[in-house]
Design a protein around this motif. Sequence first.
Motif: not given
Length: 259
Positions: A134, A138-139, A149, A151, A154, A160, A189
């Motif tokens: 990532c 975000a992950s 995750v 949001k 992302c 991912c 996302t």
Amino acid sequence: MKKDSTSPSTGTTDAKTGRRGFLGVAAAGLAGVMIAPGVRLIEIAQAGPPASAPSPGASNKVRWGMLIDSGKCTSGCTDCVTACNTENGLSGGTRTTDSQWIRKIEIKEVRTGKTQSLPVMCQHCAEPPCVDVCPTGASFKRADGIVLVDKHTCIGCRYCVMACPYKARSFVHEPQNDQKPDVPRGMGTVEGCTLCVHKVDRGEQPACVSACSDAGHGAMVFGDLNDPNSEISRRVASYPSRQIREDLNLNTGVRYTGI
């Protein structure tokens, strides 16, 4: 008449300095009192962390996990899938553009012809490939092992999705309406199984586990893998269990017996 020793320019500088000092003190005082009508900084400080702060329950002393007994998981049963869709506001569709956080798969032993039905979702790896690739962070993996995750960060690059060996990530292609308050979703996302983190943080079981239990199947057990006295730890210690794609050494939080 004696002339004033302070020149006009010096007097002006002193006046400016004095005004700046006064304004600085005044601003500091106001900052401590009010930032918006009816809102005081002292009240914000006393209110504690914002709602978006990490849950106090996300402790590295805990490793949340799930054990699935393939011998009790029957072909054609979709109670866990239905419960997941209902809890998280998913459509339940099977198009490639529909989000599937948990799905049932059929596996077959080539030598014996024996078939088994298994639910597959995000495996909540201790070494998650989705987090490694990532680009925005975000992950991420919580301290208690749940992979999520964010949001807000992302960007929908879907790295991912490609990195996950379990095909457990979905991309949201369409606008989302009538969302669940505890499960934010957004077009553009990526998302996947959260182990119903909103329920876990309240001391409850994931929706799929509760549905399996309520239906009398008892094929899914959820709990703390780090607690030797938990039911899931006792079962893992007593019966052989496996991870999907053990060769990847990801140390998954979801384990299976009977495969």
